[in-house]
Design an enzyme around this catalytic site. Structure first.
Site, PDB file in Angstrom:
ATOM      1  N   ASN A   6     -79.630 -24.757 -39.415  1.00  0.00           N
ATOM      2  CA  ASN A   6     -80.336 -24.288 -38.215  1.00  0.00           C
ATOM      3  C   ASN A   6     -81.611 -25.120 -38.052  1.00  0.00           C
ATOM      4  OD1 ASN A   6     -81.819 -22.941 -36.292  1.00  0.00           O
ATOM      5  ND2 ASN A   6     -81.504 -20.899 -37.156  1.00  0.00           N
TER       6      ASN A   6
ATOM      7  N   HIS B 195     -76.760 -22.638 -29.664  1.00  0.00           N
ATOM      8  CA  HIS B 195     -77.706 -22.822 -30.765  1.00  0.00           C
ATOM      9  C   HIS B 195     -76.937 -22.680 -32.069  1.00  0.00           C
ATOM     10  CE1 HIS B 195     -80.971 -22.487 -33.473  1.00  0.00           C
ATOM     11  NE2 HIS B 195     -80.856 -21.182 -33.660  1.00  0.00           N
TER      12      HIS B 195
ATOM     13  N   CYS C  42     -86.174 -20.677 -31.705  1.00  0.00           N
ATOM     14  CA  CYS C  42     -84.838 -21.290 -31.609  1.00  0.00           C
ATOM     15  C   CYS C  42     -84.364 -21.437 -30.169  1.00  0.00           C
ATOM     16  CB  CYS C  42     -83.827 -20.486 -32.416  1.00  0.00           C
ATOM     17  SG  CYS C  42     -84.189 -20.509 -34.173  1.00  0.00           S
TER      18      CYS C  42
HETATM   19  O1  UT7 Z   1     -81.912 -19.051 -35.271  1.00  0.00           O
HETATM   20  C1  UT7 Z   1     -82.612 -17.856 -35.210  1.00  0.00           C
HETATM   21  C2  UT7 Z   1     -81.701 -16.742 -35.355  1.00  0.00           C
HETATM   22  N1  UT7 Z   1     -81.349 -16.516 -36.724  1.00  0.00           N
HETATM   23  C3  UT7 Z   1     -80.125 -16.178 -36.964  1.00  0.00           C
HETATM   24  O2  UT7 Z   1     -79.309 -16.178 -36.068  1.00  0.00           O
HETATM   25  C4  UT7 Z   1     -79.772 -15.691 -38.328  1.00  0.00           C
HETATM   26  C5  UT7 Z   1     -78.986 -14.431 -38.176  1.00  0.00           C
HETATM   27  N2  UT7 Z   1     -78.538 -13.868 -39.421  1.00  0.00           N
HETATM   28  C6  UT7 Z   1     -77.601 -14.445 -40.204  1.00  0.00           C
HETATM   29  O3  UT7 Z   1     -77.170 -15.551 -39.937  1.00  0.00           O
HETATM   30  C7  UT7 Z   1     -77.079 -13.664 -41.378  1.00  0.00           C
HETATM   31  O4  UT7 Z   1     -77.547 -12.335 -41.296  1.00  0.00           O
HETATM   32  C8  UT7 Z   1     -77.480 -14.269 -42.738  1.00  0.00           C
HETATM   33  C9  UT7 Z   1     -76.720 -15.553 -42.969  1.00  0.00           C
HETATM   34  C10 UT7 Z   1     -78.962 -14.520 -42.774  1.00  0.00           C
HETATM   35  C11 UT7 Z   1     -77.098 -13.313 -43.855  1.00  0.00           C
HETATM   36  O5  UT7 Z   1     -75.723 -12.996 -43.804  1.00  0.00           O
HETATM   37  P1  UT7 Z   1     -75.262 -11.482 -43.912  1.00  0.00           P
HETATM   38  O6  UT7 Z   1     -73.790 -11.477 -43.905  1.00  0.00           O
HETATM   39  O7  UT7 Z   1     -75.976 -10.716 -42.821  1.00  0.00           O
HETATM   40  O8  UT7 Z   1     -75.752 -11.084 -45.340  1.00  0.00           O
HETATM   41  P2  UT7 Z   1     -76.808  -9.976 -45.780  1.00  0.00           P
HETATM   42  O9  UT7 Z   1     -78.177 -10.322 -45.328  1.00  0.00           O
HETATM   43  O10 UT7 Z   1     -76.253  -8.647 -45.373  1.00  0.00           O
HETATM   44  O11 UT7 Z   1     -76.757 -10.113 -47.341  1.00  0.00           O
HETATM   45  C12 UT7 Z   1     -75.554  -9.820 -48.098  1.00  0.00           C
HETATM   46  C13 UT7 Z   1     -75.822 -10.058 -49.569  1.00  0.00           C
HETATM   47  C14 UT7 Z   1     -77.117  -9.415 -50.061  1.00  0.00           C
HETATM   48  O12 UT7 Z   1     -76.895  -8.889 -51.341  1.00  0.00           O
HETATM   49  P3  UT7 Z   1     -76.650  -7.305 -51.546  1.00  0.00           P
HETATM   50  O13 UT7 Z   1     -77.892  -6.661 -51.006  1.00  0.00           O
HETATM   51  O14 UT7 Z   1     -75.434  -7.007 -50.743  1.00  0.00           O
HETATM   52  O15 UT7 Z   1     -76.467  -7.193 -53.016  1.00  0.00           O
HETATM   53  C15 UT7 Z   1     -78.068 -10.575 -50.160  1.00  0.00           C
HETATM   54  O16 UT7 Z   1     -79.085 -10.371 -51.126  1.00  0.00           O
HETATM   55  O17 UT7 Z   1     -75.965 -11.449 -49.828  1.00  0.00           O
HETATM   56  C16 UT7 Z   1     -77.151 -11.685 -50.579  1.00  0.00           C
HETATM   57  N3  UT7 Z   1     -77.684 -13.001 -50.254  1.00  0.00           N
HETATM   58  C17 UT7 Z   1     -77.305 -14.136 -50.868  1.00  0.00           C
HETATM   59  N4  UT7 Z   1     -76.443 -14.366 -51.869  1.00  0.00           N
HETATM   60  C18 UT7 Z   1     -76.267 -15.634 -52.268  1.00  0.00           C
HETATM   61  C19 UT7 Z   1     -78.584 -13.320 -49.290  1.00  0.00           C
HETATM   62  N5  UT7 Z   1     -78.811 -14.643 -49.275  1.00  0.00           N
HETATM   63  C20 UT7 Z   1     -78.025 -15.173 -50.245  1.00  0.00           C
HETATM   64  C21 UT7 Z   1     -77.803 -16.482 -50.714  1.00  0.00           C
HETATM   65  N6  UT7 Z   1     -76.927 -16.672 -51.715  1.00  0.00           N
HETATM   66  N7  UT7 Z   1     -78.426 -17.551 -50.186  1.00  0.00           N
END
Ligand code: UT7
Length: 331
Positions: free
Chosen positions: A288, A258, A120
Site C-alpha cells: 500500500n 487503491h 490513501c
Molecule cells: O489504505 C488505507 C486503508 N487501509 C486498509 O484498507 C487496510 C484495511 N485492513 C486490512 O487490510 C486488514 O484488516 C489487515 C490486513 C490489516 C488485517 O487483516 P485481518 O484479516 O482483518 O486480520 P485481523 O486484524 O483480524 O488479525 C487476525 C490475526 C490477529 O491475531 P488474533 O488476535 O486473531 O490472535 C492478529 O494479531 O492476525 C494477527 N496478525 C498477524 N499475524 C501475522 C496481525 N498482523 C499480523 C502479521 N503476521 N503481520
C-alpha cells in the site's frame, strides 16, 4: 451541440510517469525481524513485497523522478505546465509543500504548486482538484503527483501495520482541451466524487504532529474496522460515478482501485459486477503506497499495454480521515 464552440472543457491525459525506490523488502525479509509469515501476509493482504526509499530519497525526490518521467512521456517541458498538485501524507518537511520543492526541482518558476492531504484517497482528491482548475479555464496544464514514503511513518515493531505499506511515486499530466461531444465518449476526466467523514479518525491516524506532539509520530490502524467500512464506501462512490455519466460496469475497460488489500479489491469488484480480468492489481508488488498507489497501478497497466487510448478507466480509493473517492477517466 458543438461543445468545442460552447467552451466546455475536459482534462485530458497527456502523460504518465512513475518511480519506485530500488530497495525491495520481501515478506521473507520481514520474517527475520517480526513474528509474521509470508503465508499470513499473502493470504490476508495479497502483498508479496514493497519498495522502501533510501535515506537520501525523501518524498519530493520520488515525486520529482516521477514528474520528469511524465514530462518525457508527454514530450513536454516543465515550463509548459502551470499547475502542480502533489497528494502526500509524508511531506519532506511540515512545510514548504512537496509540490513547491518538485516545482523547483523541475526548474519551473511559473504557475502554482500546492499539496493535497487526503491520505490513501489523496490522488483522486488531487486529480479532481486539478480537473476543477482546468475545466474552469483558469489553468491549462496540470501535473498531478501521488508521492509517499510511508516507510518513514511506520512503527517497524508493529506487525499489524508495518507489513502493509511501501514507498513510491507516480505522476499524471492533464491538459484542458475542448470537449469532443460533452458525453461519456469524450476523452478526459468525465466525473469525480469525493467524500469524507472525520468521525472515523481513531481507526486510521498518525499519533504525532507539529501542533500536538511536535513529532512526526507513527501510523496506527484498527485494520479490521477500516476493512469493514472500505468495500461499502468505495462501491458507493463508484456507483455515483456510473450514475453521473450514464455508464455501467460493463462499459469499463479497466478498474484501477487503491491498492491496500487484495481482499478489499476483489470484494469491491465483485459487488460492482466488474469482471476480474478488468481489475488492475499491483498490491502484490508495491504494497500500500497510499496516495501513490493508483497512479503507480495506472503506470504498470499503461506500460504493459493494457490501458490504451480511448479506454474507460475507473479509479477509486478509501483511506484515513476517513476519505473516499472515485473518478472516471476516458484515457
Ligand atoms: O489504505 C488505507 C486503508 N487501509 C486498509 O484498507 C487496510 C484495511 N485492513 C486490512 O487490510 C486488514 O484488516 C489487515 C490486513 C490489516 C488485517 O487483516 P485481518 O484479516 O482483518 O486480520 P485481523 O486484524 O483480524 O488479525 C487476525 C490475526 C490477529 O491475531 P488474533 O488476535 O486473531 O490472535 C492478529 O494479531 O492476525 C494477527 N496478525 C498477524 N499475524 C501475522 C496481525 N498482523 C499480523 C502479521 N503476521 N503481520
Amino acid at each position: 451541440m458543438n461543445h468545442a464552440a460552447s467552451g466546455k472543457l475536459r482534462s485530458v491525459v497527456l502523460g504518465l510517469g512513475s518511480y519506485l525506490p530500488k530497495r525491495i523488502v520481501s515478506n521473507a525479509d520481514l520474517e527475520k525481524s517480526l513474528e509474521t509469515t509470508d503465508e499470513w501476509i499473502v493470504q490476508r493482504t495479497g502483498i508479496r513485497q514493497r519498495h522502501v526509499a533510501a535515506e537520501d530519497e525523501p518524498t519530493s525526490r520520488l515525486g520529482l523522478y516521477a514528474a520528469q518521467a511524465a514530462l518525457a512521456d508527454a514530450r513536454l517541458k516543465a515550463s509548459d505546465l502551470d499547475l502542480v498538485i502533489v497528494a502526500t501524507s509524508t511531506p519532506d518537511f511540515t512545510f514548504p509543500a512537496v509540490a513547491t520543492q518538485i516545482q523547483a526541482g523541475l526548474g519551473m518558476t511559473n504557475g502554482a504548486a500546492f499539496d493535497v492531504q487526503a491520505v490513501c484517497s489523496g490522488f483522486v482528491f488531487a486529480l479532481a482538484t486539478a480537473d476543477k482548475f482546468l475545466t474552469s479555464g483558469s489553468h491549462r496544464r496540470a501535473l498531478v503527483i501521488g508521492a509517499e514514503t510511508f516507510s518513514r511513518l511506520l512503527d517497524w515493531t508493529d506487525r499489524t501495520t508495518c507489513v502493509l505499506f511501501g514507498d513510491g511515486a507516480a505522476a499524471l499530466i492533464l491538459e484542458a482541451q475542448p470537449a469532443e461531444e460533452g458525453t461519456a465518449r469524450d476523452r478526459g476526466v468525465l466525473t469525480s466524487h469525493l467524500r469524507s467523514d472525520g468521525r472515523h479518525r481513531e481507526k486510521l491516524y498518525v499519533d504525532g504532529g507539529p501542533s500536538t506532539t511536535r513529532t512526526t509520530g507513527h501510523l496506527r490502524m484498527a485494520g479490521r474496522e477500516v476493512f469493514r467500512h472500505a468495500v461499502g464506501m468505495v462501491t458507493d462512490v463508484v456507483t455515483q460515478a456510473f450514475e453521473a455519466t450514464g455508464t455501467s460496469a460493463a462499459d469499463l475497460d479497466w478498474f484501477v482501485p487503491h491498492q491496500a488489500n487484495r481482499r478489499i479489491i476483489d470484494a469491491s469488484a465483485e459487488k460492482l459486477g466488474i469482471a476480474p480480468g478488468k481489475v488492475v492489481v499491483t498490491v502484490d508488488l508495491h504494497g500500500n503506497t497510499s496516495a501513490a498507489s493508483i497512479p503507480l497501478a495506472l503506470a504498470v497497466a499503461r506500460g504493459d499495454g493494457r490501458i490504451k487510448h480511448g479506454d474507460l478507466v475507473m479509479i477509486e480509493a478509501m483511506g484515513g480521515g476517513f476519505t473516499w473517492a472515485s473518478a472516471l477517466i476516458r484515457w
